[in-house]
Design an enzyme around this catalytic site. Structure first.
Site, PDB file in Angstrom:
ATOM      1  N   SER A   1       0.827  -1.210   0.129  1.00  0.00           N
ATOM      2  CA  SER A   1       0.075  -0.043   0.057  1.00  0.00           C
ATOM      3  C   SER A   1       0.787   1.277  -0.267  1.00  0.00           C
ATOM      4  CB  SER A   1      -1.008  -0.047   1.243  1.00  0.00           C
ATOM      5  OG  SER A   1      -1.413   1.355   1.350  1.00  0.00           O
TER       6      SER A   1
ATOM      7  N   TYR B   1      -2.471  -1.010  10.115  1.00  0.00           N
ATOM      8  CA  TYR B   1      -2.480  -1.362   8.925  1.00  0.00           C
ATOM      9  C   TYR B   1      -1.096  -1.228   7.999  1.00  0.00           C
ATOM     10  CZ  TYR B   1      -4.243  -1.504   3.922  1.00  0.00           C
ATOM     11  OH  TYR B   1      -4.095  -1.684   2.511  1.00  0.00           O
TER      12      TYR B   1
HETATM   13  N1  LIG Z   1      -8.570  -0.274  -1.839  1.00  0.00           N
HETATM   14  C1  LIG Z   1      -7.625   0.476  -1.505  1.00  0.00           C
HETATM   15  O1  LIG Z   1      -7.664   1.899  -1.441  1.00  0.00           O
HETATM   16  C2  LIG Z   1      -6.235  -0.021  -1.376  1.00  0.00           C
HETATM   17  C3  LIG Z   1      -5.143   0.805  -1.148  1.00  0.00           C
HETATM   18  C4  LIG Z   1      -3.699   0.128  -0.847  1.00  0.00           C
HETATM   19  C5  LIG Z   1      -3.914  -1.133  -0.772  1.00  0.00           C
HETATM   20  N2  LIG Z   1      -4.872  -2.016  -0.942  1.00  0.00           N
HETATM   21  C6  LIG Z   1      -4.664  -3.544  -0.676  1.00  0.00           C
HETATM   22  O2  LIG Z   1      -5.118  -4.047  -1.894  1.00  0.00           O
HETATM   23  C7  LIG Z   1      -5.367  -5.418  -1.554  1.00  0.00           C
HETATM   24  C8  LIG Z   1      -6.724  -5.821  -2.112  1.00  0.00           C
HETATM   25  O3  LIG Z   1      -7.883  -5.036  -1.368  1.00  0.00           O
HETATM   26  P1  LIG Z   1      -9.220  -4.392  -1.982  1.00  0.00           P
HETATM   27  O4  LIG Z   1      -8.989  -2.997  -2.146  1.00  0.00           O
HETATM   28  O5  LIG Z   1      -9.131  -4.919  -3.362  1.00  0.00           O
HETATM   29  O6  LIG Z   1     -10.480  -4.939  -1.069  1.00  0.00           O
HETATM   30  P2  LIG Z   1     -11.265  -5.918  -0.931  1.00  0.00           P
HETATM   31  O7  LIG Z   1     -12.171  -5.678  -2.431  1.00  0.00           O
HETATM   32  O8  LIG Z   1     -11.972  -5.950   0.163  1.00  0.00           O
HETATM   33  O9  LIG Z   1     -10.520  -7.303  -1.585  1.00  0.00           O
HETATM   34  C9  LIG Z   1      -9.963  -7.832  -0.492  1.00  0.00           C
HETATM   35  C10 LIG Z   1     -10.195  -9.278  -0.923  1.00  0.00           C
HETATM   36  O10 LIG Z   1      -9.325 -10.093   0.133  1.00  0.00           O
HETATM   37  C11 LIG Z   1     -10.205 -11.295   0.571  1.00  0.00           C
HETATM   38  N3  LIG Z   1      -9.734 -11.571   1.960  1.00  0.00           N
HETATM   39  C12 LIG Z   1      -9.741 -10.617   3.223  1.00  0.00           C
HETATM   40  N4  LIG Z   1      -9.376 -11.332   3.881  1.00  0.00           N
HETATM   41  C13 LIG Z   1      -9.076 -12.510   3.586  1.00  0.00           C
HETATM   42  C14 LIG Z   1      -8.591 -13.621   4.423  1.00  0.00           C
HETATM   43  N5  LIG Z   1      -8.361 -13.690   5.859  1.00  0.00           N
HETATM   44  N6  LIG Z   1      -8.481 -14.932   3.760  1.00  0.00           N
HETATM   45  C15 LIG Z   1      -8.818 -14.968   2.322  1.00  0.00           C
HETATM   46  N7  LIG Z   1      -9.335 -13.982   1.665  1.00  0.00           N
HETATM   47  C16 LIG Z   1      -9.286 -12.672   2.243  1.00  0.00           C
HETATM   48  C17 LIG Z   1     -11.745 -10.890   0.306  1.00  0.00           C
HETATM   49  O11 LIG Z   1     -12.444 -11.801   0.244  1.00  0.00           O
HETATM   50  P3  LIG Z   1     -13.110 -12.524   1.439  1.00  0.00           P
HETATM   51  O12 LIG Z   1     -13.868 -11.493   2.327  1.00  0.00           O
HETATM   52  O13 LIG Z   1     -14.336 -13.206   0.583  1.00  0.00           O
HETATM   53  O14 LIG Z   1     -12.329 -13.417   2.135  1.00  0.00           O
HETATM   54  C18 LIG Z   1     -11.630  -9.729  -0.687  1.00  0.00           C
HETATM   55  O15 LIG Z   1     -11.717 -10.514  -1.841  1.00  0.00           O
HETATM   56  C19 LIG Z   1      -5.624  -5.507  -0.063  1.00  0.00           C
HETATM   57  O16 LIG Z   1      -4.313  -6.219   0.039  1.00  0.00           O
HETATM   58  C20 LIG Z   1      -5.407  -3.988   0.327  1.00  0.00           C
HETATM   59  O17 LIG Z   1      -4.748  -4.115   1.690  1.00  0.00           O
HETATM   60  C21 LIG Z   1      -6.097  -1.420  -1.092  1.00  0.00           C
END
Ligand SMILES: NC(=O)c1ccc[n+]([C@@H]2O[C@H](COP(=O)([O-])OP(=O)(O)OC[C@H]3O[C@@H](n4cnc5c(N)ncnc54)[C@H](OP(=O)(O)O)[C@@H]3O)[C@@H](O)[C@H]2O)c1
Length: 260
Positions: A141, A154
């Site tokens: 991130s 985080y």
């Molecule tokens: N969105 C942002 O602004 C942002 C910014 C920087 C970094 N990121 C990073 O990008 C990555 C993807 O996030 P996103 O923004 O796309 O959010 P998201 O749509 O909530 O995706 C996260 C995914 O991880 C899965 N997940 C969460 N906990 C899990 C667990 N314990 N075991 C297996 N699967 C798990 C969730 O599916 P289930 O709930 O079905 O398990 C979901 O599909 C993350 O690492 C996040 O920290 C996001």
């Protein structure tokens, strides 16, 4: 990784957000074999309709549980024998003043964002070593490059991902395994629904940059503002002033930000 056709890809958290957009981008580039782990079976099942020509290994499991990761990688080994691309994308967030984040949320963020990512990499590595051209993409991130108030636990997990990638890249120098790290900044995904952030990137754009970065053999794929990242790296005390000017707005916009 020069091309993505006929590649076998394992991804955590591919059922939504950036993970699903990464699947879409790879699908466009010709990838058809995806192994996906996530907790919600429904989100995983829905992938079959969205990507009708893909061949999926769908594994309903939790990356914070070592046994689930062992079974997931065992299934990949049984079906594919080798793996070309591992994308460690699953992640959760619980923001707020440190004293107000529950112990459970702090522990879960570490277990999911760090321990799960490290163990999945460890278990998948023997399979990646069977590939002639392999890659690992770790999703960190922008908060690993610029620590901001109310995201301390985080940000710590994402900083850990940054240094894990760097150490691993150096450790794997004698293998044809590229190690890249993606640093998204605010992106419009389910993770951000409970935050009050504006001006979010689209997950499609983030996925495009990620795949471009893998193609270019980039080590770090950053989406945040380059000037701020540089200022924070070279003069963190000066950046403290910027962070102070954002303090109240950050406090407000993170007060309900939780996606666990
Ligand atoms: N969105 C942002 O602004 C942002 C910014 C920087 C970094 N990121 C990073 O990008 C990555 C993807 O996030 P996103 O923004 O796309 O959010 P998201 O749509 O909530 O995706 C996260 C995914 O991880 C899965 N997940 C969460 N906990 C899990 C667990 N314990 N075991 C297996 N699967 C798990 C969730 O599916 P289930 O709930 O079905 O398990 C979901 O599909 C993350 O690492 C996040 O920290 C996001």
């Amino acid at each position: 990784m020069k091309n993505f056709e006929n590649k076998k890809v394992a991804i955590s958290g591919g059922g939504s957000g950036i993970g699903k957009s990464l699947i879409a981008e790879l699908y466009k580039a010709g990838t058809r074999d995806f192994a996906v782990i996530g907790r919600s079976a429904d989100k995983l099942e829905a992938l079959k309709n969205e990507f009708p020509e893909a061949r999926f290994i769908l594994f309903s499991g939790d990356v914070s549980k070592p046994q689930d990761l062992k079974e997931f990688t065992k299934e990949i080994e049984n079906k594919w024998k080798a793996l070309d691309l591992l994308i460690n994308n699953a992640g959760i967030v619980s923001a707020g003043p440190i004293g107000e984040i529950s112990d459970e949320d702090i522990i879960s963020q570490v277990n999911t964002n760090v321990t799960g990512l490290i163990l999945l990499t460890k278990y998948a590595l023997p399979l990646l070593k069977e590939s002639k051209e392999a890659a690992i993409l770790n999703v960190s991130s922008n908060l690993a490059l610029i620590g901001l108030p109310f995201y301390a636990p985080y940000a710590a997990t994402k900083g850990a991902v940054k240094v894990f990638s760097e150490a691993l890249r150096r450790e794997l120098k004698d293998f044809p395994i590229q190690v890249a790290t993606l640093y998204p900044t605010g992106t419009d995904t389910p993770m951000m629904t409970s935050s009050q952030s504006q001006g979010l990137h689209s997950s499609e754009m983030v996925a495009q940059k990620a795949i471009e970065g893998l193609k270019n053999n980039d080590i770090d794929i950053t989406l945040g503002d380059a000037e701020n990242i540089k200022l924070n790296r070279e003069n963190p005390v000066e950046f403290d002033k910027k962070a102070a000017s954002m303090y109240d707005a950050m406090k407000k916009r993170t007060e309900n930000h939780r996606s666990m």
